[in-house]
Design a protein around this motif. Sequence first.
Motif, PDB file in Angstrom:
ATOM      1  N   GLY A   1      20.655 -10.713  -8.996  1.00  0.00           N
ATOM      2  CA  GLY A   1      21.593  -9.809  -8.338  1.00  0.00           C
ATOM      3  C   GLY A   1      21.071  -8.388  -8.366  1.00  0.00           C
ATOM      4  O   GLY A   1      20.295  -7.993  -9.240  1.00  0.00           O
ATOM      5  N   GLY A   2      21.460  -7.583  -7.368  1.00  0.00           N
ATOM      6  CA  GLY A   2      21.044  -6.187  -7.337  1.00  0.00           C
ATOM      7  C   GLY A   2      20.875  -5.708  -5.896  1.00  0.00           C
ATOM      8  O   GLY A   2      21.283  -6.358  -4.927  1.00  0.00           O
ATOM      9  N   LEU A   3      20.260  -4.491  -5.781  1.00  0.00           N
ATOM     10  CA  LEU A   3      20.035  -3.878  -4.482  1.00  0.00           C
ATOM     11  C   LEU A   3      18.606  -4.181  -4.020  1.00  0.00           C
ATOM     12  O   LEU A   3      17.660  -3.991  -4.788  1.00  0.00           O
ATOM     13  CB  LEU A   3      20.255  -2.367  -4.559  1.00  0.00           C
ATOM     14  CG  LEU A   3      21.662  -1.930  -4.969  1.00  0.00           C
ATOM     15  CD1 LEU A   3      21.724  -0.410  -5.122  1.00  0.00           C
ATOM     16  CD2 LEU A   3      22.689  -2.385  -3.933  1.00  0.00           C
ATOM     17  N   TYR A   4      18.489  -4.650  -2.751  1.00  0.00           N
ATOM     18  CA  TYR A   4      17.187  -5.044  -2.205  1.00  0.00           C
ATOM     19  C   TYR A   4      16.892  -4.233  -0.935  1.00  0.00           C
ATOM     20  O   TYR A   4      17.802  -3.886  -0.172  1.00  0.00           O
ATOM     21  CB  TYR A   4      17.169  -6.539  -1.854  1.00  0.00           C
ATOM     22  CG  TYR A   4      17.104  -7.459  -3.042  1.00  0.00           C
ATOM     23  CD1 TYR A   4      15.885  -7.969  -3.478  1.00  0.00           C
ATOM     24  CD2 TYR A   4      18.264  -7.822  -3.739  1.00  0.00           C
ATOM     25  CE1 TYR A   4      15.823  -8.824  -4.566  1.00  0.00           C
ATOM     26  CE2 TYR A   4      18.207  -8.668  -4.832  1.00  0.00           C
ATOM     27  CZ  TYR A   4      16.974  -9.170  -5.240  1.00  0.00           C
ATOM     28  OH  TYR A   4      16.922 -10.010  -6.325  1.00  0.00           O
ATOM     29  N   ARG A   5      15.628  -3.903  -0.787  1.00  0.00           N
ATOM     30  CA  ARG A   5      15.159  -3.325   0.471  1.00  0.00           C
ATOM     31  C   ARG A   5      13.686  -3.705   0.647  1.00  0.00           C
ATOM     32  O   ARG A   5      12.984  -3.977  -0.323  1.00  0.00           O
ATOM     33  CB  ARG A   5      15.332  -1.811   0.489  1.00  0.00           C
ATOM     34  CG  ARG A   5      14.433  -1.066  -0.493  1.00  0.00           C
ATOM     35  CD  ARG A   5      14.624   0.427  -0.368  1.00  0.00           C
ATOM     36  NE  ARG A   5      13.754   1.156  -1.302  1.00  0.00           N
ATOM     37  CZ  ARG A   5      13.712   2.497  -1.390  1.00  0.00           C
ATOM     38  NH1 ARG A   5      14.495   3.225  -0.591  1.00  0.00           N
ATOM     39  NH2 ARG A   5      12.914   3.084  -2.262  1.00  0.00           N
ATOM     40  N   CYS A   6      13.241  -3.725   1.955  1.00  0.00           N
ATOM     41  CA  CYS A   6      11.832  -4.028   2.228  1.00  0.00           C
ATOM     42  C   CYS A   6      11.161  -2.769   2.741  1.00  0.00           C
ATOM     43  O   CYS A   6      11.794  -1.919   3.379  1.00  0.00           O
ATOM     44  CB  CYS A   6      11.670  -5.194   3.210  1.00  0.00           C
ATOM     45  SG  CYS A   6      12.173  -4.858   4.900  1.00  0.00           S
ATOM     46  N   ILE A   7       9.858  -2.641   2.468  1.00  0.00           N
ATOM     47  CA  ILE A   7       9.078  -1.446   2.804  1.00  0.00           C
ATOM     48  C   ILE A   7       7.862  -1.875   3.609  1.00  0.00           C
ATOM     49  O   ILE A   7       7.217  -2.889   3.289  1.00  0.00           O
ATOM     50  CB  ILE A   7       8.637  -0.688   1.532  1.00  0.00           C
ATOM     51  CG1 ILE A   7       9.850  -0.355   0.660  1.00  0.00           C
ATOM     52  CG2 ILE A   7       7.870   0.563   1.877  1.00  0.00           C
ATOM     53  CD1 ILE A   7       9.740  -0.896  -0.722  1.00  0.00           C
ATOM     54  N   VAL A   8       7.529  -1.093   4.629  1.00  0.00           N
ATOM     55  CA  VAL A   8       6.325  -1.308   5.431  1.00  0.00           C
ATOM     56  C   VAL A   8       5.403  -0.136   5.185  1.00  0.00           C
ATOM     57  O   VAL A   8       5.757   1.018   5.444  1.00  0.00           O
ATOM     58  CB  VAL A   8       6.663  -1.447   6.934  1.00  0.00           C
ATOM     59  CG1 VAL A   8       5.380  -1.650   7.733  1.00  0.00           C
ATOM     60  CG2 VAL A   8       7.634  -2.583   7.166  1.00  0.00           C
TER      61      VAL A   8
END
Length: 1401
Positions: free
Chosen positions: A216-223
């Motif tokens: 569980g938690g906060l997710y983000r993707c990076i390019v």
Amino acid sequence: MAAERGVRRLLSTSSFWLYCLLLLGRRAPGAAAARSGSSPQSPGASIRTFTPFYFLVEPVDTLSVRGSSVILNCSAYSEPSPKIEWKKDGTFLNLVSDDRRQLLPDGSLFISNVVHSKHNKPDEGYYQCVATVESLGTIVSRTAKLTVAGLPRFTSQPEPSSVYAGNNAILNCEVNADLVPFVRWEQNRQPLLLDDRVIKLPSGMLVISNATEGDGGLYRCIVESGGPPKYSDEVELKVLPDPEVTSDLVFLKQPSPLVRVIGQDVVLPCVASGLPTPTIKWMKNEEVLDTESSERLVLLAGGSLEISDVTEDDAGTYFCIADNGNETIEAQAEFTVQAQPEFLKQPTNIYAHESMDIVFECEVTGKPTPTVKWVKNGDMVIPSDYFKIVKEHNLQVLGLVKSDEGFYQCIAENDVGNAQAGAQLIILEHDVAIPTLPPTSLTSATTDHLAPATTGPLPSAPRDVVASLVSTRFIKLTWRTPASDPHGDNLTYSVFYTKEGIARERVENTSRPGEMQVTIQNLMPATVYIFRVMAQNKHGSGESSAPLRVETQPEVQLPGPAPNLRAYAASPTSITVTWETPVSGNGEIQNYKLYYMEKGTDKEQDVDVSSLSYTINGLKKYTEYSFRVVAYNKHGPGVSTPDVAVRTLSDVPSAAPQNLSLEVRNSKSIMIHWQPPAPATQNGQITGYKIRYRKASRKSDVTETLVSGTQLSQLIEGLDRGTEYNFRVAALTINGTGPATDWLSAETFESDLDETRVPEVPSSLHVRPLVTSIVVSWTPPENQNIVVRGYAIGYGIGSPHAQTIKVDYKQRYYTIENLDPSSHYVITLKAFNNVGEGIPLYESAVTRPHTVPDPTPMMPPVGVQASILSHDTIRITWADNSLPKHQKITDSRYYTVRWKTNIPANTKYKNANATTLSYLVTGLKPNTLYEFSVMVTKGRRSSTWSMTAHGTTFELVPTSPPKDVTVVSKEGKPKTIIVNWQPPSEANGKITGYIIYYSTDVNAEIHDWVIEPVVGNRLTHQIQELTLDTPYYFKIQARNSKGMGPMSEAVQFRTPKASGSGGKGSRLPDLGSDYKPPMSGSNSPHGSPTSPLDSNMLLVIIVSVGVITIVVVVIIAVFCTRRTTSHQKKKRAACKSVNGSHKYKGNSKDVKPPDLWIHHERLELKPIDKSPDPNPIMTDTPIPRNSQDITPVDNSMDSNIHQRRNSYRGHESEDSMSTLAGRRGMRPKMMMPFDSQPPQQSVRNTPSTDTMPASSSQTCCTDHQDPEGATSSSYLASSQEEDSGQSLPTAHVRPSHPLKSFAVPAIPPPGPPTYDPALPSTPLLSQQALNHHIHSVKTASIGTLGRSRPPMPVVVPSAPEVQETTRMLEDSESSYEPDELTKEMAHLEGLMKDLNAITTA
């Protein structure tokens, strides 16, 4: 990177040197021979060797990011070192002034600080390395694609979600495909560590399997693609505790269709969620995949399938199956495997000579199928007439020239990649033999027999090279052996040819030694080609023949296909077709022909259309038809369009359903069965059936029910017991209801019968045998309470189980057909219902014998006769002895006529039936012998064939022209040509002659052409005295007894140029009419030396001869008048028969003249029957010639020959040839007799050379002259299809006394013949002005054949007085030499003795 490249280069260099050592070892014997000087070619010639020139490293596809640096590797090997250049998108890069792109020492391209923006992409594209060695050639590398990753852009972003502990979750992050390698994930702003439980799919998606609280938690993707990183939305993933309850099984991510290249890795995504937690298994093409024991198949977190090192066998349909114990779901996707181009066969190096044809072979494979293009020295090879792509991939070069040398590369390319392979072409000098190479590199047209050359004489040029056959696409050349080798058995020949104006020359070799003809194929129509032929012997090639210029025939310009052909159904029975005018109409389109055909048949129909659309009516309903259109212009039909298929509209069915049957199930229900209407009557898709039924007692109360179109039975329930019902069925389409069947009745049972057991045995069975059938009858079982659905009848010879037939339960009899006579059959009968068959009842019977007697044969017809009616029709008649005497046919008999011809031998009979005693056989071939026979048939009785009758159809004019017309010049006589030809293929009779037309103007009217007749079936003819260096055109037509056939196509021939003057063929200068010969022994115009003494002596002799002539005339006149009347009648009849026949030959032996003939030119008595026959061996024409053809100024002409030629019907010796160039610059005129009109209507004077035979045949025929008899040596029969105004230009003379036809002809004057066009004719002998020059003879010229002539005056000659005779002889006194005068005196003495003997008698 640098170290890896160095190792690669070292490996490539070592492999190259190993290859060179192997190459040297393979070629060591040849090299040793070259060094020792023992090369068999020529003492000083050395063969150039192929130069190793290839790429060590080629560029590969590269992905880069903006601002980074890129190296595209390239390295080539050659000695000397090659020059390396680079192309981008097909254009050379200027690297000198480029500060970002530079060439590295090994040839690689270095690009620093890659530039890429939305509107400026200077570095992205296709790059190619180009290596060049001066004086050797150029090669190009494969094409490499440089891709620059674009600006980061999210197509889908992660969304907030929740997952139960232990279950699976996914987070989306989709970016551009080229940016996927630069995607990473963060959890709570910290880089996310991936493991076996948490993975990132190739699309960028994050998969978490077997979720725990820590997920569980906060997710983000990076390019991160070189510039500042780009972040997606930050979302929260919640992990919920296990609820201990089930939830539906769903796919979070299903597999989608994928394409990969052989050797790559692929991941097929598949993630499912549900409670209990599902398990994933994979299947490929219905085969379960074992992911545990396989090294290449791995099951990733969440259930995705990874396949490493993909092969072609991995392609197929993959199924992802999720199962959690409660339910199962599956998803599928297609996986396609592609392959880069690979070479199965690479081009090989080739040695060749100029003008040869070669083929570079190149065989490739790949998926998708690669396309192939060819490059020569770095430049694209554009297909043309001389560079062709054959067998899809091979390059054929025709007619090599020196500039074709260099490096050729085969470049294969498909969607996945590209590859190249090359070979070198070396063109050797002609005196250098080609070393042994694989035979596939040379075409059959240029495979030389290269034996070692020796020194010796070379052959001279082949002679008389002519194009014996010229077509639109091919030319056949023939020639004669060189003068240096007349036999030429061991010579081979090479034919070099090229288009006019093209420097590239091709060669075609003869197939075997000694062959002196070759056919050049694949030429272009209406194109001029230049040909030359060269002979080779064991010492080498000889001289070349002079160039021959030949133009192929033009091809008929036909229309192209009509574009935009469309067809649509206008109604159930009509279709409208439209099209447009062809783009290449090649002239005005006259009309169109529309072809159409019903699908499934092979009978095509057509209709003529003048517009661009047409509606065809009367078609079948709901039927598919195909259509095509052909355009017509003045040349004929053009190219057909492709077929277009369309179906007519549907309609209501036009027929009722078939085979309606009713089956009573019980007291309350009846089962209805039926079959659909016949396919041709359905008129559309059957959508349903309408069933109507009623009680038989209440016909107005009708119940209706509908069933689907696929249902062919229906159970009708709720009926009343013991009641009769009527049923009918109709079929439906979307257009409505079709006709219904007739009403069919059935009655429900009074009570429900028992169908729990099989029926009992039928109560009786009776059989009645016939010859080929047995009638079976029976009665039902005695127990009526058991349901009987029908009866089964079994039968066979000796056993009842061979055949079984089932009939309805209501039926009580049946006839078994198609049995053998006199045979013992066993028959069983069983009742049956839905439970089964009951107990059988047996019976046997023997069929009756077949006693029909064999019919006795009839008598064949007799008296078969064949009556020829025309060239293609024969009437056959016969008699029938089995008929009454009056031969009237009153019964149903008929006759069969058969006929055949024995040429060719294997011809089959043709038959026809007739009901009368004659039959008209048509469609036969002209001038062909047929045999006929007849047979009679009455009922089953027939006769044998009658005796044969034979008949030959009449001749018909030839329907085809003479074939293979060729013209060649006569060796040593440039002004003489020889015309050769072959008979027409459709002669339709015996060929009796030919006519050769020739002119210098091919467009001139045909009556302006010069005519050369040829008698008989000779196939060659000589024409002399043609103008040098002048093109002539020749046509030939054949003739049989029915007339003239069509003319052949014009054949052109140019006479040779003059090789000198004053030779054998040159003419003497025109002397003129006032010319006086010199006195000092020089020749006169007739070549006789004279003196005053000779002239006086001759004058005395001539006066004496004149007196003697008068005496002879008086004596013979008295002698003739004593003949009896009967004797004179006999002679008249004989003379008339002679004049009415033998129109062609004209030989003196065919004529029966008086016993003695007084020849006034020789003044001697000469028996006709002792005269020698004229020599017909090389007679060019039997038509009488005029004085122009006799050549009066020829000093070498002997007067004896001159007189003999005048004595017979224009026959000439072998050296007498017809001429086209007239003497004294005049246009030559040729006498062309036509006898289609009585000779009295058109009269011409003829000289002594031609009139004497005609006169001789008329001396005795004074009162009953046959008009046909005046026609001297007529060539064309009166049935000729020419204008009737074309008549014979000869004199028709009716002398009143037998001796009055003996006229002294005038000797041709020494001056040149003059032509006065104003005079239509000249009297046969001008008595009014004998001291003037006699005008030259006019014969029928070609220019006047087509025009009718008015009647011309006739002057009947009579014997001249002595003074006139003396005067005429004085005019020609120079014609005799002194020794001839002595001979003349001896002849006169002999004449006097003969005359004394006659008078005494």
